[in-house]
Design an enzyme around this catalytic site. Structure first.
Site, PDB file in Angstrom:
ATOM      1  N   TYR A 140       0.822  -1.216   0.000  1.00  0.00           N
ATOM      2  CA  TYR A 140       0.000   0.000   0.000  1.00  0.00           C
ATOM      3  C   TYR A 140       0.855   1.265   0.000  1.00  0.00           C
ATOM      4  O   TYR A 140       0.405   2.316  -0.458  1.00  0.00           O
ATOM      5  CB  TYR A 140      -0.920   0.029   1.235  1.00  0.00           C
ATOM      6  CG  TYR A 140      -2.238  -0.668   1.030  1.00  0.00           C
ATOM      7  CD1 TYR A 140      -2.283  -2.031   0.769  1.00  0.00           C
ATOM      8  CD2 TYR A 140      -3.438   0.032   1.117  1.00  0.00           C
ATOM      9  CE1 TYR A 140      -3.503  -2.670   0.598  1.00  0.00           C
ATOM     10  CE2 TYR A 140      -4.657  -0.604   0.950  1.00  0.00           C
ATOM     11  CZ  TYR A 140      -4.681  -1.958   0.686  1.00  0.00           C
ATOM     12  OH  TYR A 140      -5.882  -2.585   0.514  1.00  0.00           O
ATOM     13  N   LYS A 191       3.030 -15.381   2.245  1.00  0.00           N
ATOM     14  CA  LYS A 191       3.356 -16.236   1.101  1.00  0.00           C
ATOM     15  C   LYS A 191       4.876 -16.368   1.033  1.00  0.00           C
ATOM     16  O   LYS A 191       5.521 -15.863   0.097  1.00  0.00           O
ATOM     17  CB  LYS A 191       2.819 -15.615  -0.189  1.00  0.00           C
ATOM     18  CG  LYS A 191       1.313 -15.728  -0.366  1.00  0.00           C
ATOM     19  CD  LYS A 191       0.842 -17.051  -0.954  1.00  0.00           C
ATOM     20  CE  LYS A 191       1.257 -17.231  -2.386  1.00  0.00           C
ATOM     21  NZ  LYS A 191       0.857 -18.584  -2.889  1.00  0.00           N
ATOM     22  N   ASP A 224      -3.004 -18.033   0.705  1.00  0.00           N
ATOM     23  CA  ASP A 224      -4.030 -18.632  -0.166  1.00  0.00           C
ATOM     24  C   ASP A 224      -4.735 -19.791   0.546  1.00  0.00           C
ATOM     25  O   ASP A 224      -5.953 -19.935   0.467  1.00  0.00           O
ATOM     26  CB  ASP A 224      -3.441 -19.062  -1.520  1.00  0.00           C
ATOM     27  CG  ASP A 224      -2.224 -19.967  -1.393  1.00  0.00           C
ATOM     28  OD1 ASP A 224      -1.620 -20.028  -0.300  1.00  0.00           O
ATOM     29  OD2 ASP A 224      -1.864 -20.625  -2.395  1.00  0.00           O
ATOM     30  N   ASP A 248      -6.442  -7.069   3.722  1.00  0.00           N
ATOM     31  CA  ASP A 248      -7.557  -6.422   3.034  1.00  0.00           C
ATOM     32  C   ASP A 248      -8.481  -7.490   2.456  1.00  0.00           C
ATOM     33  O   ASP A 248      -9.700  -7.451   2.636  1.00  0.00           O
ATOM     34  CB  ASP A 248      -7.004  -5.516   1.924  1.00  0.00           C
ATOM     35  CG  ASP A 248      -8.103  -4.797   1.172  1.00  0.00           C
ATOM     36  OD1 ASP A 248      -9.034  -4.291   1.820  1.00  0.00           O
ATOM     37  OD2 ASP A 248      -8.035  -4.757  -0.079  1.00  0.00           O
ATOM     38  N   ASP A 252     -12.294  -9.117   4.099  1.00  0.00           N
ATOM     39  CA  ASP A 252     -13.575  -9.083   3.372  1.00  0.00           C
ATOM     40  C   ASP A 252     -14.187 -10.479   3.340  1.00  0.00           C
ATOM     41  O   ASP A 252     -15.394 -10.653   3.506  1.00  0.00           O
ATOM     42  CB  ASP A 252     -13.376  -8.590   1.929  1.00  0.00           C
ATOM     43  CG  ASP A 252     -13.678  -7.104   1.776  1.00  0.00           C
ATOM     44  OD1 ASP A 252     -13.613  -6.385   2.787  1.00  0.00           O
ATOM     45  OD2 ASP A 252     -13.974  -6.666   0.646  1.00  0.00           O
TER      46      ASP A 252
HETATM   47  C1  IPM Z   1     -10.473  -1.321   3.486  1.00  0.00           C
HETATM   48  C2  IPM Z   1     -10.711  -0.698   2.140  1.00  0.00           C
HETATM   49  C3  IPM Z   1      -9.559   0.240   1.843  1.00  0.00           C
HETATM   50  C4  IPM Z   1      -8.300  -0.592   1.738  1.00  0.00           C
HETATM   51  C5  IPM Z   1      -9.758   1.128   0.601  1.00  0.00           C
HETATM   52  C6  IPM Z   1     -11.041   1.917   0.678  1.00  0.00           C
HETATM   53  C7  IPM Z   1      -8.574   2.031   0.378  1.00  0.00           C
HETATM   54  O1  IPM Z   1     -10.887  -1.689   1.184  1.00  0.00           O
HETATM   55  O2  IPM Z   1     -10.368  -0.570   4.473  1.00  0.00           O
HETATM   56  O3  IPM Z   1     -10.397  -2.544   3.561  1.00  0.00           O
HETATM   57  O4  IPM Z   1      -7.992  -1.156   0.657  1.00  0.00           O
HETATM   58  O5  IPM Z   1      -7.598  -0.701   2.733  1.00  0.00           O
HETATM   59 MG    MG Z   2     -10.943  -3.668   1.941  1.00  0.00          MG
END
Ligand code: IPM
Ligand code: MG
Length: 368
Positions: A140, A191, A224, A248, A252
């Site tokens: 990032y 990884k 993975d 990230d 999710d």
């Molecule tokens: C998160 C989001 C952010 C990230 C974006 C909005 C920059 O997806 O907080 O997970 O990738 O970190």
């Molecule tokens: Mg995210």
């Protein structure tokens, strides 16, 4: 002593859900607490008003606040904003400048919602895992980065994945310490089979574990495989510690296991300064700005409300109050209240406002 909160509602459903948090803050102030609130624009709305997704004045307030409560940023309206002025850039700058290296993303399956998961209820019922994501390093922020045009006219893009021992130790330490207060297990995901940064990550986590955290059960898992295990048997995990990009993605995935991404809070924490005891912190629902439902009054405010509970717990050590908010949320779910995103047959569909009111009513009842 008063507690200074900066509200950054942002874009899309951000302002709607943060408005419900404000009602909660007012409720606590009515009980004798002293939260002081300031507000600033952030993301696309700040870009529209000021030509930048976060102003210097807002950054200064964020640096000075005891905690930042963040809504969400982004949306199709700003798809063509310059790359360095895109709404998300504000969030990345806040993370970096406030030094918020530790991102805590719990994935908790509320019993009332176990049937909303895409997975079988028996796989997710009782699920309680915590993803500890490194937030200020890795690909990032790594340099060099950028797009260049080669002599033959084709283009080349570079991003850099980079970690130092210090960055790895401090995030692993957060994970081990949190695990001690939970089920005492850490899975470290990287990884190392293809990335030298993964190899360093694995070696340094191992070293820190041997030196300071032998009592915690540590396993190493390829990222993975971790993604696969999360859908195969998520309850094998307690704390998962991982880098910025894998975190990230995995967070999710973990969020989706619980039935609704609209339910999940997060905390982003910095170092605690030894002298003052101050620890910078930002709390945010993980659902994002959801532009498709913005302004319709149907957004689920519970993730934002639970983020405020995390704020009470981590920034102000108000464990009792944090428990109270979490209990109120559990109760209204048990009583059948559902926003559209978590609606199930036979339950009562309510809008954001009514959901916010239900939380307050539950708090009144519990504390009566
Ligand atoms: C998160 C989001 C952010 C990230 C974006 C909005 C920059 O997806 O907080 O997970 O990738 O970190
Ligand atoms: Mg995210």
């Amino acid at each position: 002593m008063s507690h200074r909160l900066l509200l950054l509602p942002g874009d899309g459903i951000g302002p709607e859900v943060i408005a419900k948090v404000e009602r909660l803050i007012a409720w606590f102030n009515g009980k004798g607490m002293r939260f002081e609130i300031e507000r600033e624009l952030v993301g696309g709305t700040a870009y529209d008003a000021h030509g930048t997704p976060v102003t210097e004045a807002a950054m200064k307030k964020a640096l000075d606040a005891d905690a930042v409560l963040f809504g969400a940023v982004g949306g199709p309206k700003w798809a063509s904003a310059p790359y360095d002025k895109r709404p998300e850039a504000a969030l990345l700058r806040l993370r970096k400048d406030l030094g918020l290296f530790a991102n805590l993303r719990p994935a908790l399956c509320f019993d009332a919602l176990k049937d909303s998961s895409a997975l079988k209820p028996e796989i997710v019922s009782g699920l309680d895992i915590l993803i500890v994501r490194e937030l200020t390093g890795g690909v990032y922020f790594g340099e060099p980065r950028g797009i260049t045009t080669l002599p033959d006219g084709t283009r080349r893009a570079v991003d850099t994945q980079v970690y130092t021992t210090g960055e790895i130790h401090r995030i692993a330490r957060v994970a081990f310490e949190l695990a001690r207060k939970r089920r005492n297990k850490v899975a470290s995901a990287e990884k190392h089979n293809v990335m030298t940064s993964g190899l360093l990550w694995k070696e340094e986590v191992t070293k820190l574990h041997a030196a300071e955290f032998k009592d915690v059960e540590l396993t190493h898992i390829l990222a993975d495989n971790c993604a696969m295990q999360l859908v195969r048997n998520p309850k094998q995990f307690d704390v998962i510690v991982t880098d910025n990009l894998f975190g990230d993605v995995l967070s999710d995935e973990a969020a989706m296991l619980t039935g609704s991404i609209g339910m999940l809070p997060s905390a982003s924490l910095g170092n605690r300064e030894a002298k003052t005891g101050k620890q910078r912190a930002l709390y945010e629902p993980i659902h994002g700005s959801a532009p498709d439902i913005a302004g319709k009054g149907v957004a689920n405010p519970l993730a934002a409300i639970l983020s405020f509970a995390m704020c009470l717990r981590y920034s102000f050590a108000m464990t009792r109050e944090a428990d109270l908010v979490e209990r109120a949320v559990g109760q209204i779910l048990d009583n059948g209240y559902r926003t559209r995103d978590i609606m199930q047959a036979g339950k009562r569909e309510v809008g954001s406002h009514e959901m916010g009111s239900a939380v307050i009513a539950a708090l009144d009842k519990i504390t009566a």
